[in-house]
Scaffold this active site. Structure first.
Site, PDB file in Angstrom:
ATOM      1  N   PRO A  24       0.812  -1.216   0.000  1.00  0.00           N
ATOM      2  CA  PRO A  24       0.000   0.000   0.000  1.00  0.00           C
ATOM      3  C   PRO A  24       0.851   1.275   0.000  1.00  0.00           C
ATOM      4  O   PRO A  24       0.553   2.229  -0.712  1.00  0.00           O
ATOM      5  CB  PRO A  24      -0.818  -0.116   1.300  1.00  0.00           C
ATOM      6  CG  PRO A  24      -0.894  -1.583   1.548  1.00  0.00           C
ATOM      7  CD  PRO A  24       0.435  -2.134   1.100  1.00  0.00           C
ATOM      8  N   TYR A  25       1.925   1.271   0.793  1.00  0.00           N
ATOM      9  CA  TYR A  25       2.804   2.444   0.879  1.00  0.00           C
ATOM     10  C   TYR A  25       3.471   2.727  -0.469  1.00  0.00           C
ATOM     11  O   TYR A  25       3.458   3.859  -0.963  1.00  0.00           O
ATOM     12  CB  TYR A  25       3.856   2.215   1.968  1.00  0.00           C
ATOM     13  CG  TYR A  25       4.770   3.391   2.199  1.00  0.00           C
ATOM     14  CD1 TYR A  25       4.289   4.556   2.794  1.00  0.00           C
ATOM     15  CD2 TYR A  25       6.113   3.348   1.834  1.00  0.00           C
ATOM     16  CE1 TYR A  25       5.121   5.642   3.023  1.00  0.00           C
ATOM     17  CE2 TYR A  25       6.957   4.429   2.057  1.00  0.00           C
ATOM     18  CZ  TYR A  25       6.453   5.569   2.651  1.00  0.00           C
ATOM     19  OH  TYR A  25       7.278   6.646   2.872  1.00  0.00           O
TER      20      TYR A  25
END
Length: 247
Positions: free
Chosen positions: A154-155
């Protein structure tokens, strides 16, 4: 020049801690009046402003969630009210929850996309609306994009998106003499980095760069200072990977 208004003004989102705090302090030392945006930690924001003022600089703190259009609009309006102009915008607000790519990680994914990518979209959009000739827009990305480590999905997705926005905005601002760049730190010694890591993990990551140390927030602030200053004028639509050779 109005006696109450400084000659140059910078907004730093996420400016009260970690890399953002170091950027706020460095730009203040460079002669900018700094608007320190923070999400929720009032004490840290006021500490940052007090440290800047103690060093002879000018700063105010404005609370706001970068994922909120109303908050971001209020941040830019507050900066204009306080200082009369905006010359540099640094989007440093970010979160880094770790989760594998699976359904259980969806809530974390949504959270990191809201802050890191939607936040960048809103901050960059307001910067484009408010900056004049000679303006500088700088977004924080990450050098971990090149590593594709597990549980950073996600990052990394959020920051890869930020880099995409930077290149597009540089093109959208054609003819206005405003640069748009990203700075992509490698592992940097901040609370965000240390949180949830064992000493062994920290030692292992520290050793990845050929320079064999973690970056300091000041290392990253120096690169932002260059891009925001007179010597950075011909750098545009670039991602500067400030990482000691980590990637």
């Amino acid at each position: 020049m109005n006696a109450h208004h400084p000659s140059k003004v910078a907004i730093v989102t996420g400016g009260s801690r970690g890399i953002g705090q170091a950027i706020s302090q460095r730009l203040a030392a460079d002669g900018f009046a700094v608007v320190v945006n923070y999400a929720g930690n009032v004490a840290r924001a006021h500490e940052t402003v007090a440290a800047i003022e103690a060093a002879g600089g000018r700063a105010i703190a404005i609370q706001g969630d970068v994922a909120s259009p109303a908050d971001v609009k209020a941040l830019f309006e507050g900066a204009k009210q306080a200082y009369g102009r905006i010359d540099v915008v640094v989007n440093s607000a970010g979160i880094m929850p770790m989760t594998p790519i699976n359904e259980a990680g969806l809530a974390d994914f949504d959270k990191v996309i809201a802050t890191n990518l939607r936040g960048a979209f809103l901050v960059l959009g307001q910067a484009a609306a408010h900056l004049g000739e000679g303006g500088r827009i700088i977004a924080l990305s990450t050098s971990v994009i090149a590593k594709s480590f597990p549980s950073y999905g996600p990052y990394i997705a959020s920051k890869a998106g930020v880099e995409g926005l930077v290149h597009v905005l540089a093109n959208e601002l054609r003819g206005r003499n405003i640069t748009v760049n990203a700075v992509a730190p490698g592992p940097t010694g901040t609370d965000l980095f240390f949180d949830g890591k064992t000493p062994e993990q920290i030692a292992q990551i520290t050793n990845l760069a050929p320079l064999q140390r973690l970056g300091s927030p000041q290392d990253i602030a120096g690169v932002v200072s260059f891009l925001a200053g007179p010597d950075g004028a011909w750098v545009n639509s670039q991602v500067v990977r400030a990482n000691g050779g980590f990637a």
